[in-house]
Every structure is written in C-alpha cells, then in structure tokens.
Design an enzyme around this catalytic site. Structure first.
Site, mmCIF file in Angstrom:
data_model
loop_
_atom_site.group_PDB
_atom_site.id
_atom_site.type_symbol
_atom_site.label_atom_id
_atom_site.label_comp_id
_atom_site.label_asym_id
_atom_site.label_seq_id
_atom_site.Cartn_x
_atom_site.Cartn_y
_atom_site.Cartn_z
ATOM 1 N N GLU A 151 0.824 -1.217 0.000
ATOM 2 C CA GLU A 151 0.000 0.000 0.000
ATOM 3 C C GLU A 151 0.859 1.269 0.000
ATOM 4 O OE1 GLU A 151 -0.343 -2.574 1.989
ATOM 5 O OE2 GLU A 151 -2.444 -3.123 2.238
ATOM 6 N N HIS B 128 22.968 6.465 -14.966
ATOM 7 C CA HIS B 128 21.744 6.824 -14.247
ATOM 8 C C HIS B 128 21.141 8.123 -14.742
ATOM 9 C CE1 HIS B 128 23.206 3.671 -11.665
ATOM 10 N NE2 HIS B 128 21.970 3.551 -11.258
ATOM 11 N N GLY C 177 26.681 -5.085 -19.689
ATOM 12 C CA GLY C 177 25.887 -6.314 -19.764
ATOM 13 C C GLY C 177 24.456 -6.123 -20.193
ATOM 14 N N LYS D 191 24.028 3.633 1.147
ATOM 15 C CA LYS D 191 23.641 2.481 1.950
ATOM 16 C C LYS D 191 23.630 2.793 3.440
ATOM 17 C CE LYS D 191 23.806 -0.582 -1.337
ATOM 18 N NZ LYS D 191 22.984 -1.712 -1.661
ATOM 19 N N CYS E 262 27.882 1.350 -15.779
ATOM 20 C CA CYS E 262 27.082 0.221 -15.290
ATOM 21 C C CYS E 262 26.199 -0.270 -16.442
ATOM 22 C CB CYS E 262 26.255 0.637 -14.074
ATOM 23 S SG CYS E 262 25.550 -0.757 -13.168
HETATM 24 N N1 GLN Z 1 25.769 -6.948 -15.668
HETATM 25 C C1 GLN Z 1 24.848 -6.170 -14.912
HETATM 26 C C2 GLN Z 1 24.128 -5.193 -15.817
HETATM 27 O O1 GLN Z 1 24.710 -4.782 -16.785
HETATM 28 C C3 GLN Z 1 25.545 -5.408 -13.811
HETATM 29 C C4 GLN Z 1 24.581 -4.656 -12.939
HETATM 30 C C5 GLN Z 1 25.170 -4.019 -11.728
HETATM 31 O O2 GLN Z 1 26.334 -3.750 -11.644
HETATM 32 N N2 GLN Z 1 24.366 -3.709 -10.746
HETATM 33 O O3 GLN Z 1 23.001 -4.802 -15.566
HETATM 34 ZN ZN ZN Z 2 27.117 -1.783 -12.043
#
Ligand code: GLN
Ligand code: ZN
Length: 761
Positions: free
Chosen positions: A16, A695, A433, A104, A727
C-alpha cells in the site's frame, strides 16, 4: 518482562505504501488522500504492535526516509531547496533534480538520504515525533516515539561546503574533525531537548532513541560527546532508552555507563554483546533490552534457546525487556501468502509479522503460559531438523585446497595468450551487460513466469532480442559484445531461480529506498547448479557474431550479500558453495567456445563489516570465493564489474581477486577512484573506468567522456585502459543508448588514432 518491537516494515501487506506514494507522484491522488492513506497505515501498524507487544512505537512511518525526516526535524535544509513549502520541498529533497545523495544504511541494503549540514543553526523545525504521538494518542494508542539520536544523525550526515565561482559549486564530506563534530553536537542537543520537552508536555513518558552508529568504531572523544548529550537529555525527565543494532556496541563499558534508563543490545549479529554482558555484568539501575529476535534474517527463532537465554539474563539485569535485534524493515511483511516455497521451508520462516508473534510468545512463555510453551517446543523441533542438505556439495567444499583458489598461470603470462586470441585494439570498447529493458521485455517475461505464454514462445522472443542487440552493437562498432540480459529480472534473482538451495518468494518485497522494492532470495540449503544457467543465451549470441561475446555471471559475494542466508554454516562456506556452482558454469561456457567471461561483484564493498577488526576475515573469504569461481583456463579473459561504492579503501583487496579486467564506476565519485590508483603501486590489470553515468538520461558528449580517459591516463598506462559506461544500461531507453554509445566508440577511436602513433610513456 516487557516485550517490545520496532521498525516494522511500512510497506504494508499489499504494498500500500508504494502505491500511495507513486499514485501521488503521478498526480492520481491528492495530497489529502496521501495523508489519509498514511494515517490508515499508521493505525494498522499500531494495532499490529498492540496485539503483540507491550510498547507501541510511533514516529516510524516516514513518507520517504527517516534520515530525511530527522534532518527536517532539526531544520537541516540546504539553501538550494529554498523556503520549505511542505510536501513539495520534501519530495524535492528526496528525489528532485538536486536531491540529497543516497547511500547504503550501515551494512544493509536500505539506502538513506544523506543529510547535508550547511550551517550549524539547528532548530526544532518539523516536530514529526510530536505530531505522530498526538495523532496516535487521539486514536487511543499511548506510544513511545522512536527517534534517530543526535550522534547517529551527525555520523551519517555530511557537511556541505559552498565554493565560490567554482564547479561544482558545492562539495559534501563526512564530518570527521573533532572540532566540527563537537560544535555541531553542542548546537544539536538543545534541539533534542526541545523535542523531549514538547513530548513530555503532550503526556509522553518514554522515548526510544536509536544510536546504531555506536556500533561503528567510535573514539574516546566521540563517547565523551555522546555521554554529555545524554546527560543533558535525561534532564528533561523522560525515560530514555538507547537502541544500537547491526553489530555489538563498540565500547561496552562506556555504553552501559550512559546516563539513561534503558539500553538495547543486538544479540544476533554476533556473540560479543552477550559475552560482554556475561563477563562484565550489567548495571543494577538500568533496564536491559535484549534484542534476541533477528530483524535481518527471515528464520523462525529457536524459542527454546531464546527462553533459556532470557532466563540467564534475568539473573544479571534487575529489569529485563525482550525485543527484536534491529529494525524489522529488512524483512518482508509476512510469509502467509507464500504458497510456492520448497517443501518444508515455509514453517522455518518468520518475516516481520511472524517476528512480532515470536516476541509475544516469548513473553507469555517466560511468564509461564502453557500454550506459549507448546509453541516454544514446536519452534525448537522445527529449527533443529536438518534441512536442504546436499552431501555432495558439502564434500566438494570440504575438499577444496589452495590450488582451487589460484589460476594456473600468472596474469603477466596469461594476458599475452589472451591478447593473441582476442586481438583487441588499444582502448577496447565494451558495455557492462544489460541493454534497455523495455515495457515489452518486462511484460513478456512476466507473461512467461505467470504461464500466459509458453516456454517456446518466450525463448523465441528472447532470441529476437539477442539478435537485435548483437546487430546493434556491431553497428555501433563495439569491440567486445554482450547478449543484453533480457531474460533476467534482477541479476541475483535470476541465478536464485536457477540454483538449488536458494528459494525466491512471490510477495516478499522489501523497500530498498523511497518506494523502490526488491525481493531478496533466501539461501536455505546447500547450493548447487542442477543444469547450465546462462549457456543457451550466451552461445546463441556468440553464434551471431565474429566478435567476442562476454559470458555474464553474477559473482558469489554479490549473490550472498543480496540474499537472506542460512545461519547454521559460516558465510564463507555458503560463498564457496555458490562459487562452485558458478565455476561449473564458467567451465561450460569455456567448453562452448566463450573467450571472455564477466563475473559481476557490485555488492563486494557492501558486505564489508562495520568494524575494521573484522575486515581481514571478510576479505579473506570474499576474495577467495571470487577466485574459486573464476578459475578459468589461462586463455579465458576474466572480467569483473563493481559500481556505486567507495572503493579507495579496499583497492588492495580488489586487486587480490586476480581478474584480468575490471570495469568500475567513476563518474559519480568523480576522480576519487583514479587517485586510488595513484597510491596503489604496481597495478597491472586492465581497467575500464566508467566514462559516463548511466543513471542520467543525458547523452554524454565525446569531450565529457574523453576527460575521464585523460585523467585515467595520467596514472595508468594506456595499454591497460578499456572504454565503457559505468554500469548496465537496463534502465535507459534505446533512444539514449544509441547516441551515447556512438559517441563513446568514436571517442575511443580518436584516442586510438592519436595514441597509437606515440610510444608509451
Ligand atoms: N551486468 C549487470 C548489468 O549490466 C551489472 C549490474 C550491476 O552492476 N548492478 O546490468
Ligand atoms: Zn554496475
């Protein structure tokens, strides 16, 4: 003996909380409806507490994050947010364009907003504890406010420093100097006094002040400050209980001599608190709150053992209460709706609601209730049964030798062989990735998981995605390709689905920040891999191109750190079990002709213990677990990836992992990571420093990305450098990814041309 509890998850049984927030953000409900919904949730929680424990906590239901609330309570609002205009400013600070930094919370997977201290003028600005207290009181609940204490508030905040005319215009840094800490504390304590005064005026008699930062390494002068603060606060005449959790208190003697009524101890994260209580006793004039029910792991407690322990403690302390060890929000709300768990697992589990019931049972049994005693016996019976064992796995782990943690050839030699096989150019380009997980991808995956489309249809769909992403990468001109990870919901859950000994839940959601939830898998037994997990997709991708495609695995440390885990064997052993399952996958990939394998370890930093003295042991097994699963043949190039943590302090340990290539995020932590390499003598591994922040939806220009490369070239030989984003790209859209990667590849080509002409040096 009182039973008390705190930190019950605010998510609600049907998520919720998430729905309320997101509906509000999307403009589907009004502010009034949002408040009304939150009040309903607050009442639901109060009632749950009342049914199970003796004290009902209040001030726990934050609209976004409790550290943000604490910042607002003491009036710590950075100037850039302007005048505070209620909920609008609140969410601006939480998730607006120039939101507070998120990081974190201790060694957990919850992310809090880092308060920024810009001036040392504090005041009682938003008295949420009082509002909440009054609201619940008007509904018939006499509550105990839970409040983040002044020491923890400052330790987890950062000081903001404005720079005139420079970019970035401000900088934030931890408050580490004694002078600064002292000054801020002396300004903060009067605000807490005002708070206590106002609560007392409203009829409140007791407060629970949370000081988990007292489990971190805390120096003598910091203890002096804490002691001084609580001496002053206790003058307000309220009963004060201090709560510490996630580890044992860093200095037992100083903790138990704090001038307060009651002290809470985490009795589950390790044995140290208990040992200290046993060996050094406990002051007669204080209440001991024994946190014996584990708030971080989802196991039902062996209540028989806990009861015996409480019996023992009652002889040491003159007043005893029983509680959870740390906030319950690290757990899902309830196991009730989980119908598809492996046989026998459900009765071994206790999520937050069940933990409340355990506290109740303990108290009743302690007071002699026969019925409660039956429950106690039953929990002992269930939890003492052996469960999920796999003798072969045990044997394999037991027979590991030093050889298993070492590759056959040193890096310098094997890298030459790899170079001859891969024939990559200077500044090779790659991605991490994942590629955009579009609405279509997510819908199709859910349709498959809920049985709406057949396995055949699903697989055909995934193959199409792979074909597309391979063609895309060839077109962009990348050197080392990936298959896109379209078949994965989440990098840990995906492997949990495939491994034996790890369960996944259907409804076991936990908040990781704001309204964001995830479902941690549960490692309940010995872990093994019944069949290959990634082979089909990777080999299909490789069959479509001449360029190398990376096999893509999630590392053992990350799988372990992002899951709940059993407590009957050491973490080290669990990590080795997972590593062996991954090693089998590595072997299969090699067998199938895959030449590059990436094993992601984004949670490597996160599992690091809170106290320095525990670091050696952690890194010993964490490094070894990685080495165990990456023991490929010399010809295979092993990559790893890490992101969004502070690596500087642990770079030596990272090096010990003995990979061939690492990709590491740097665009957020700016040049910091690069300066770590400046200090590290003898770094010889290839490294891709993230040249753009995935991001952000902004499309990075060649020039921006080149800056990162140039900075890296100042401290590392150019032959070691790769070019990649920081990333995976799964949260981005194709329209953003395409131009961004094109720019990136072009930038790499330009560098290549310039630098292949000049000799290294
Ligand atoms: N191989 C993952 C991706 O490319 C790595 C993700 C991550 O580092 N959190 O999404
Ligand atoms: Zn990453």
């Amino acid at each position: 003996m009182k039973a008390l509890a705190f930190g019950f998850p605010k998510l609600g049984e049907k998520r919720e909380f998430k729905r309320l927030l997101e509906n509000f953000w999307r403009g589907k409900i009004s502010e009034e409806e949002l408040h009304a919904g939150m009040r309903d949730l607050a009442l639901w929680r109060a009632e749950l507490y009342r049914k199970n424990v003796d004290l009902i906590p209040s001030n726990e239901l934050s609209y976004y994050d409790f550290m943000l609330d604490t910042a607002l309570m003491v009036g710590a609002i950075p100037q850039r947010f302007g005048e505070y205009k209620g909920i609008e400013t609140y969410f601006e600070m939480a998730r607006g364009k120039s939101a507070l930094e998120m990081t974190k919370w201790f060694n957990t997977n919850y992310h809090y907003l880092v308060p920024e201290i810009e001036s040392d003028e504090f005041c009682l600005f938003i008295n949420k504890p009082l509002e909440d207290y009054n609201f619940l009181k008007s509904k018939g609940y006499d509550t105990v406010p839970q409040i983040i204490g002044p020491y923890t508030f400052l330790r987890m905040s950062k000081a903001l420093r404005r720079k005139e005319g420079e970019l970035p215009i401000y900088e934030i840094e931890k408050i580490e100097s004694k002078d600064q800490f002292e000054r801020l504390m002396s300004k903060l304590v009067p605000v807490y006094r005002d708070l206590l005064k106002s609560l007392k005026g409203a009829g409140c008699r007791r407060v629970h002040i949370e000081e988990p930062a007292l489990v971190l390494d805390t120096e003598g002068w910091q203890w002096d400050l804490v002691e001084g603060a609580y001496r002053e606060l206790s003058e307000e005449g309220l009963e004060i209980a201090i709560f510490t959790y996630y580890d044992s208190v860093s200095d037992y003697e100083r903790y138990v001599s704090l001038p307060v009524k009651a002290l809470h101890f985490d009795m589950t994260s390790n044995e140290e608190n208990l040992r200290n209580i046993r060996e050094r006793g406990f002051p007669k004039d204080k209440e001991l709150i024994a946190g014996v029910i584990n708030g971080r792991q989802p196991w039902r407690a062996n209540l028989k053992e806990k009861l015996t322990l409480l019996g023992e403690l009652s002889k040491i302390a003159s007043e005893l209460s029983v509680s959870n060890s740390c906030p319950l929000y690290h757990l899902p709300v309830t196991v009730e709706p989980e119908e598809e768990l492996p046989e026998g697992l459900k009765e071994r589990l206790a999520f937050a609601k069940e933990k409340l019931a355990e506290l109740r049972t303990l108290k009743l049994a302690y007071e002699g209730s026969q019925e409660a005693m039956k429950e106690v016996e039953e929990s002992q019976r269930v939890m003492e049964l052996s469960f999920g064992e796999n003798p072969q796995v045990r044997k394999r782990v037991a027979s590991l030798t030093d050889e298993d943690f070492r590759r056959d050839m040193p890096y310098q030699e094997r890298s030459k062989i790899q170079r001859d096989i891969l024939k990559l150019p200077l500044f090779p380009t790659t991605t991490i990735g994942s590629y955009p997980q579009t609405e279509e991808v997510r819908k199709t995956r859910t349709a498959y998981r809920t049985g709406k489309i057949s396995e055949e249809e699903y697989k055909a769909f995934i193959r199409k995605q792979i074909e597309h992403v391979i063609a895309f990468q060839e077109n962009v001109g990348l050197d080392v390709l990936v298959h896109g990870e379209f078949e994965r919901t989440d990098m840990v859950e995906f492997f949990a689905f495939k491994m034996e000994g790890i369960a996944t839940t259907k409804h076991g959601w936990v908040l990781s920040y704001g309204s964001r939830v995830y479902r941690p898998p549960i490692i309940y037994g010995d872990v093994s891999r019944p069949k290959p997990m990634t082979l089909e997709e990777i080999t299909y991708a490789q069959s479509l191109t001449e360029k190398p495609v990376k096999g893509m695995l999630t590392g053992p440390v990350t799988i372990l750190n992002w899951s709940y885990y059993r407590e009957d064997i050491p973490k080290r052993e669990i990590a080795y079990q997972i590593a062996l399952a991954l090693l089998d996958e590595v072997k299969d990939l090699e067998e199938a002709g895959i030449k590059v394998i990436q094993i992601d370890e984004p949670a490597f930093r996160e599992g690091v213990p809170l106290k320095r003295k525990d670091w050696e042991d952690y890194f010993d097994w964490a490094v070894k677990a990685f080495r165990l699963c990456s023991r490929a043949k010399p010809e295979t190039q092993i990559h790893t990836h890490m992101c969004y943590s502070e690596f500087n302090e642990i770079i030596e340990y990272i090096y010990q992992m003995d990979f061939d290539v690492i990709s590491i995020e740097a665009s957020r932590s700016k040049g910091e990571i690069i300066s770590a390499f400046e200090r590290f003598k003898g770094w010889d591994r290839q490294i891709g420093i993230g040249v753009y922040d995935i991001h952000s939806p902004a499309i990075p220009t060649k020039e921006e990305m080149r800056v990162v490369m140039e900075r890296a070239m100042k401290v590392l030989p150019k032959e070691l450098l790769w070019v990649n984003p920081d990333c995976g790209l799964k949260t981005r859209r194709w329209e953003e990814v395409e131009p961004a990667l094109k720019n990136m590849v072009e930038m790499a080509k330009e560098l290549r041309e310039e630098f292949s002409k000049v000799p290294s040096g």
